[in-house]
Design a protein around this motif. Structure first.
Motif, mmCIF file in Angstrom:
data_model
loop_
_atom_site.group_PDB
_atom_site.id
_atom_site.type_symbol
_atom_site.label_atom_id
_atom_site.label_comp_id
_atom_site.label_asym_id
_atom_site.label_seq_id
_atom_site.Cartn_x
_atom_site.Cartn_y
_atom_site.Cartn_z
ATOM 1 N N GLY A 104 0.797 -1.219 0.000
ATOM 2 C CA GLY A 104 0.000 0.000 0.000
ATOM 3 C C GLY A 104 0.825 1.262 0.000
ATOM 4 N N PRO A 105 0.722 2.092 1.061
ATOM 5 C CA PRO A 105 1.401 3.391 1.057
ATOM 6 C C PRO A 105 2.915 3.288 0.950
ATOM 7 N N GLY A 106 3.504 2.263 1.581
ATOM 8 C CA GLY A 106 4.952 2.112 1.484
ATOM 9 C C GLY A 106 5.399 1.891 0.057
ATOM 10 N N ALA A 107 4.678 1.020 -0.647
ATOM 11 C CA ALA A 107 5.014 0.757 -2.042
ATOM 12 C C ALA A 107 4.839 2.004 -2.888
ATOM 13 N N ILE A 108 3.781 2.741 -2.633
ATOM 14 C CA ILE A 108 3.521 3.978 -3.389
ATOM 15 C C ILE A 108 4.662 4.967 -3.200
ATOM 16 N N HIS A 109 5.158 5.073 -1.977
ATOM 17 C CA HIS A 109 6.221 6.039 -1.687
ATOM 18 C C HIS A 109 7.525 5.732 -2.423
ATOM 19 N N LEU A 110 7.754 4.491 -2.787
ATOM 20 C CA LEU A 110 8.988 4.139 -3.501
ATOM 21 C C LEU A 110 9.050 4.732 -4.899
ATOM 22 N N LEU A 111 7.895 5.060 -5.463
ATOM 23 C CA LEU A 111 7.820 5.299 -6.905
ATOM 24 C C LEU A 111 8.756 6.398 -7.396
ATOM 25 N N ASN A 112 8.813 7.533 -6.710
ATOM 26 C CA ASN A 112 9.606 8.647 -7.230
ATOM 27 C C ASN A 112 11.083 8.275 -7.332
ATOM 28 N N GLY A 113 11.603 7.606 -6.299
ATOM 29 C CA GLY A 113 13.001 7.172 -6.350
ATOM 30 C C GLY A 113 13.246 6.150 -7.440
ATOM 31 N N LEU A 114 12.276 5.247 -7.660
ATOM 32 C CA LEU A 114 12.439 4.252 -8.717
ATOM 33 C C LEU A 114 12.370 4.897 -10.099
ATOM 34 N N TYR A 115 11.535 5.914 -10.252
ATOM 35 C CA TYR A 115 11.526 6.628 -11.534
ATOM 36 C C TYR A 115 12.843 7.365 -11.767
ATOM 37 N N ASP A 116 13.456 7.845 -10.696
ATOM 38 C CA ASP A 116 14.776 8.456 -10.822
ATOM 39 C C ASP A 116 15.766 7.432 -11.370
ATOM 40 N N ALA A 117 15.695 6.200 -10.856
ATOM 41 C CA ALA A 117 16.565 5.131 -11.360
ATOM 42 C C ALA A 117 16.256 4.817 -12.817
ATOM 43 N N LYS A 118 14.992 4.764 -13.169
ATOM 44 C CA LYS A 118 14.594 4.415 -14.532
ATOM 45 C C LYS A 118 15.105 5.449 -15.533
ATOM 46 N N LEU A 119 14.911 6.718 -15.215
ATOM 47 C CA LEU A 119 15.251 7.765 -16.176
ATOM 48 C C LEU A 119 16.757 8.004 -16.263
ATOM 49 N N ASP A 120 17.498 7.678 -15.188
ATOM 50 C CA ASP A 120 18.957 7.833 -15.222
ATOM 51 C C ASP A 120 19.677 6.510 -15.500
ATOM 52 N N HIS A 121 18.921 5.454 -15.821
ATOM 53 C CA HIS A 121 19.490 4.156 -16.219
ATOM 54 C C HIS A 121 20.392 3.581 -15.128
ATOM 55 N N VAL A 122 19.779 3.361 -13.962
ATOM 56 C CA VAL A 122 20.500 2.890 -12.777
ATOM 57 C C VAL A 122 19.881 1.568 -12.306
ATOM 58 N N PRO A 123 20.702 0.556 -12.005
ATOM 59 C CA PRO A 123 20.148 -0.741 -11.566
ATOM 60 C C PRO A 123 19.711 -0.729 -10.104
ATOM 61 N N VAL A 124 18.422 -0.902 -9.882
ATOM 62 C CA VAL A 124 17.855 -0.953 -8.544
ATOM 63 C C VAL A 124 16.822 -2.081 -8.504
ATOM 64 N N VAL A 125 16.816 -2.849 -7.421
ATOM 65 C CA VAL A 125 15.792 -3.877 -7.206
ATOM 66 C C VAL A 125 14.948 -3.461 -6.008
ATOM 67 N N ALA A 126 13.637 -3.380 -6.214
ATOM 68 C CA ALA A 126 12.704 -3.062 -5.144
ATOM 69 C C ALA A 126 11.992 -4.342 -4.707
ATOM 70 N N ILE A 127 11.971 -4.588 -3.409
ATOM 71 C CA ILE A 127 11.269 -5.748 -2.839
ATOM 72 C C ILE A 127 10.103 -5.205 -2.020
ATOM 73 N N VAL A 128 8.891 -5.538 -2.449
ATOM 74 C CA VAL A 128 7.699 -4.886 -1.918
ATOM 75 C C VAL A 128 6.738 -5.923 -1.348
ATOM 76 N N GLY A 129 6.189 -5.632 -0.186
ATOM 77 C CA GLY A 129 5.189 -6.500 0.407
ATOM 78 C C GLY A 129 3.818 -6.299 -0.216
ATOM 79 N N GLN A 130 2.917 -7.225 0.069
ATOM 80 C CA GLN A 130 1.546 -7.159 -0.440
ATOM 81 C C GLN A 130 0.617 -7.760 0.611
ATOM 82 N N THR A 131 -0.653 -7.369 0.544
ATOM 83 C CA THR A 131 -1.686 -7.935 1.411
ATOM 84 C C THR A 131 -1.699 -9.464 1.286
ATOM 85 N N GLU A 132 -2.111 -10.134 2.331
ATOM 86 C CA GLU A 132 -2.161 -11.598 2.289
ATOM 87 C C GLU A 132 -3.002 -12.090 1.111
ATOM 88 N N ARG A 133 -2.584 -13.194 0.533
ATOM 89 C CA ARG A 133 -3.243 -13.713 -0.668
ATOM 90 C C ARG A 133 -4.716 -14.024 -0.429
#
Length: 597
Positions: free
Chosen positions: A76-105
């Protein structure tokens, strides 16, 4: 005790050589957090003050190591907050791995708390590889592919792991139908060399040039020696895209500095007057700062075929990594016997540095922001890592900071987001704990998130063998870059309700949490302040009161921009008189070499 999915995840991260994961906890990753505890904090969990800062720190780590940065956040909110930093990685061509939790199946699809469609959320930013892990046997292949894809494509990737799966017993994939194995972690970088015929074509174009310009970007970082040799043979000048600012030393007399709106006049003139252009490892987007179409014959070298030939009508495109391609090209090159072009470039560079010094030494109210970076340049440790934020501070970083020795530097290049300078510096300190890191930031970015991350710096400073992490705040109580854009691009006066910032002492905050704190209110205090910060036995904050009306004038201020500025003044800009006076004083330094004002 059985190994859980979370346990195996951390074990696999260790196999990939991951030493720290930047993140913030939450119940969507409780199983993974518990595994950190059981593993004795290996890899280390580095707790930032916000998930966006965790992503930025991972980007900074990746930029300054060339390795994969790893960040984690809850659902939820934690995953949403990652987005801006990950877009920074995407646009500057930087290798980053994000590990994100999710609600129980078992709750998915039930409008449950913090249930967000993470597949849709990350579909664009992690478009190179995004997967949700739903059974234990899926994990090794998914994680390994995330790392290999991030490395091979220099991009962010994401793994979504439901919270209940993290606590399940781990079982490896079997030699069975519809199960996918993986192999030992690791991926060697490829060495790509273009075809010999294409190298010959490129050499023909370059050898025919009499006025050769070279543009380097971050893709040339491992090829500095080869770039310098090519420039010597061809008698070329070398301009640097902003993400490639640290590729070559600014002490080389033919290096013209940064290019673009934040660039230097010698770089502008290099491109304006050249007849041949060689682009190495750069995706610099502003074609108006490159030669007029048809003016220059052009060759480009890049490792990414999807980005080659798209900024300028290049005649020969060489697909390969910069170092090996330039090394193969060098024996085929024979530059002009007339070195008049190189001499002209070098004269322009020498004049420009003189101009920059005069502009930096101009009086302002109270401190000229250009002088902040100029004085740093005179004292910069040769192994320092410098990060800069977006805003007017990026102008002074681009033009005034003189790269020497092994100095590294970066900023948010293509996304140009506010806020990464301080978390980049944190990532840099975990990348190179024995090197000093310096963050240059405006007070807007500092109020947005930098103040909170000072707590992160204080918390982890004892883990760094060199404790020096200096945050320099350009304190002018103005969202300065946007103020200037309003004036120069729209002819609008400063709108104080949107532009003015509340005043706060950044030094007092730093002092209150145990950091070295220095307030600067006069220009002559700057040199001693930098020396004190760079010799401190702990992280430091420089709070420099500077003048918001010193203009970040482009290297080729146009008539239209001057007219817009005049319109802003005539419409009642609140700082009109001081604005005009500072602008005239600054611009005069280019026209009147040798004089101080």
């Amino acid at each position: 005790m059985a190994q859980t999915v979370g346990d195996h995840l951390l074990g696999r991260l260790r196999e990939w050589g991951v030493e720290q994961v930047f993140g913030y906890p939450g119940d969507g990753i409780n199983g993974i957090i518990a595994s950190f505890g059981k593993a004795g904090d290996r890899p280390r969990f580095i707790q930032t003050r916000h998930e966006e800062m965790a992503a930025f720190a991972a980007v900074g780590y990746a930029k300054f190591t060339g390795q994969v940065g790893v960040c984690t956040a809850t659902s939820g909110p934690g995953a949403i907050h990652l987005l801006n930093g990950l877009y920074d990685a995407k646009l500057d061509h930087v290798p980053v791995v994000a590990i994100v939790g999710q609600t129980e199946r078992s709750a998915m699809g039930g409008a449950y708390q913090q249930e967000v469609d993470l597949q849709a959320l990350f579909k664009d930013v992690a478009s190179d590889y995004l997967v949700e892990v739903n059974v234990p046997e899926q994990l090794p292949n998914a994680l390994d592919r995330a790392f290999r894809t991030a490395m091979a494509r220099r991009a962010p990737t994401a793994l979504i792991i439901p919270s209940d799966l993290q606590d399940e017993d781990y079982s490896p994939p079997a030699h069975a139908f519809k199960q996918v194995p993986s192999s030992a972690p690791g991926l060697a970088a490829p060495t790509l060399v273009p075809d010999g015929a294409e190298l010959a074509r490129a050499a023909e174009v370059l050898n025919a040039g009499q006025k050769v310009a070279i543009l380097v970007g971050q893709g040339a970082r491992g090829a500095a020696a080869e770039v310098e040799q090519v420039a010597d043979v061809l008698g070329a000048g070398v301009a640097k895209a902003l993400l490639g600012k640290d590729v070559l030393s600014d002490d080389l007399p033919f290096v013209t500095g940064s290019i673009g709106l934040l660039g230097t006049r010698p770089s502008y003139e290099l491109m304006r007057d050249c007849d041949t252009l060689l682009i190495v490892g750069s995706n610099f987007p502003y074609s108006q700062f490159l030669p007029e179409f048809g003016q220059a014959r052009a060759v480009q070298i890049d490792i990414d075929g999807g980005l080659i030939g798209m900024r300028y009508p290049t005649e020969v495109n060489l697909l390969g990594d910069a170092r090996t391609t330039l090394a193969a090209l060098l024996p085929l090159l024979s530059g002009p016997t007339d070195r008049a072009w190189r001499e002209l470039v070098e004269e322009g560079v020498a004049r420009w540095w003189g101009t920059m010094e005069r502009q930096a030494m101009l009086d302002a109210d109270p401190v000229n922001p250009m002088r902040i970076v100029w004085e740093l340049s005179q004292r910069l440790p040769l192994d320092a890592i410098v990060t800069a934020d977006s805003g007017s501070v990026a102008n002074w970083y681009a033009r005034m900071l003189r790269i020497r020795g092994d100095v590294r530097g970066s900023l948010s290049g293509t996304l140009a987001t506010m806020g990464p300078a301080v978390p980049y510096a944190i990532g840099a300190k975990f990348a190179h704990p024995g090197r000093p890191a310096i963050a240059l930031t405006g007070d807007g970015a500092m109020q947005m998130n930098g103040l909170a991350e000072l707590l992160t710096i204080r918390r982890y400073a004892e883990r760094w063998s060199d404790p020096r992490c200096v945050v320099c705040v350009l304190h002018n109580n103005d969202l300065n870059q946007v103020t200037w854009e309003l004036r120069a691009m729209g002819g609008a006066p400063k709108f104080e309700e949107s532009q003015n910032l509340p005043d706060v002492s950044y030094a007092d905050f730093a002092r209150g949490i145990g950091l070295e704190a220095i307030t600067v209110t006069a220009p002559d205090e700057l040199g001693p302040a930098w020396e004190r910060a760079l010799s401190a036995d702990r992280p430091a904050v420089l709070d420099v009161r500077c003048d918001p009306e010193v203009p970040p004038i482009p290297p080729h201020a146009t008539f239209e921009q001057a007219e817009s500025m005049l319109q802003a003044v005539l419409k009642g800009d609140p700082d009109a008189f001081h604005l005009v006076a500072q602008g005239l004083k600054t611009k005069l330094q280019e026209a009147l070499p040798g004089r101080r004002h």
